[in-house]
Enzyme design. Structure first.
Site, PDB file in Angstrom:
ATOM      1  N   GLY A 263       0.791  -1.240   0.000  1.00 56.79           N
ATOM      2  CA  GLY A 263       0.000   0.000   0.000  1.00 56.79           C
ATOM      3  C   GLY A 263       0.811   1.272   0.000  1.00 56.79           C
ATOM      4  CB  ALA A 264       4.413   2.066   0.448  1.00 56.51           C
ATOM      5  N   GLY A 265       2.851   2.531  -2.266  1.00 54.53           N
ATOM      6  CA  GLY A 265       2.707   3.231  -3.548  1.00 54.53           C
ATOM      7  C   GLY A 265       1.322   3.837  -3.708  1.00 54.53           C
ATOM      8  CG  ASP A 266      -1.823   1.234  -3.610  1.00 59.39           C
ATOM      9  OD1 ASP A 266      -1.460   1.268  -4.800  1.00 59.39           O
ATOM     10  OD2 ASP A 266      -1.988   0.172  -2.985  1.00 59.39           O
TER      11      ASP A 266
END
Length: 327
Positions: A263-266
């Site tokens: 989820g870091a990129g999201d």
């Protein structure tokens, strides 16, 4: 939709939402894992929740199974303030599942259950065009391009959003195990490349799409297209790089103890879009863009400090506290 006065700054996210089953113990194979926790996920859904958690207005468009997991996921979107008017339920197919291996370094490997799952069966006729045409920014990935009928629904949704004046935001979010072959993945991911206004790729995706093992400006600029307003390359714990027609540069990371990179990129994309949606001219103003990317880096960093994507997505106060603590 129109009842909310801020509907002009709506960010609509299109694609898949699923449940990740994450092992209770890191650094073991799926076979060795003693148990699993349910972690709602799917990059487009994570991004929509990231925007809402930061105080923005977002909607999710996609299809879930008409099963307990599907209704649970729709409930999570609503609880987090994401408009769910664009969700369809499929009576004949299940909500997608993914079993995730968390390596000792926080990176992930996936095993998917989608044969076929509900998200793959969204048809063009099922699209909620009112929601899609209300978007100021329309965001999507590439998993929805893998099979029909979802692929046609994706292409129609993009066209409807663009025709209604939306900015198109694309995060390919490569998941190779879902594609029939690497060649087909590369070809399909690039098939809609020239339509996006904003594209975000990870360092791994840059290598995959260019076929080069160099993560440098030349390699990144080989992905440039004339209609693009902003190309972003995220570099994990090394921050990010940005490219526009008139300037390019890099923004330093925030150093945190990473537990799970899911989820870091999201979260990064959600932060960027939630700030840019209020005034799209920031994409042409380097000092302001750098501030937003610093904020986005902080969001991405915080998201790696907890297991699971959605529980780890920060509120604005969390982000500001990390940014102020690092000055």
């Amino acid at each position: 939709m129109a009842s909310n006065g801020d509907s002009k700054n709506l960010i609509v996210s299109f694609g898949e939402m699923l449940i990740d089953f994450v092992p209770t113990v890191s650094g073991v194979s799926l076979a060795e894992a003693p148990g699993f926790l349910k972690a709602p996920g799917g990059a487009p859904a994570n991004m929509a929740i990231a925007v809402a958690r930061l105080g923005g207005k977002s909607a999710f468009v996609g299809k879930l199974g008409d099963d307990e997991f599907g209704h649970m996921l729709a409930g999570i979107l609503k609880e987090n303030g994401v408009c769910s008017d664009g969700i369809n339920f499929d009576k004949g197919a299940r909500t997608a599942l993914a079993f995730v291996t968390l390596r000792a370094d926080g990176e992930r490997e996936f095993m998917f259950y989608r044969n076929p799952s509900a998200d793959m069966l969204l048809t063009p006729d099922e699209l909620n065009l009112e929601v899609i045409r209300s978007a100021k920014i329309f965001h999507y990935g590439s998993i929805s391009l893998i099979v029909e009928p979802c692929r046609s629904a994706h292409l129609k949704a993009m066209k409807e959003a663009k025709d209604a004046g939306a900015l198109l935001s694309y995060d390919p979010n490569l998941r190779l195990p879902l594609w029939p072959s690497a060649e087909y993945a590369r070809e399909q991911i690039k098939s809609i490349w020239d339509q996006a206004d904003i594209i975000k790729v990870s360092d791994n995706e840059l290598e995959f799409l260019t076929g080069s093992d160099k993560i440098d400006d030349e390699s990144a600029m080989s992905l440039w297209h004339p209609n693009l307003k902003l190309l972003l390359v995220t570099l994990g714990e090394k921050g990010c790089r940005y490219y526009t027609k008139n300037f390019h540069g890099s923004v330093d990371p925030f150093h945190v103890k990473a537990v799970d990179t899911t989820g870091a990129g999201d979260s990064f994309v959600g932060a960027l879009l939630s700030k840019a949606v209020h005034d799209l001219s920031v994409l042409e103003d380097e000092p302001r863009l750098r501030e937003i990317l610093k904020f986005a880096n902080a969001c991405g960093a915080i998201t790696t400090t907890k297991k699971g994507a959605i529980p780890a997505l920060p509120a604005e106060a969390d982000v500001l506290s990390l940014m102020n603590g690092s000055n």
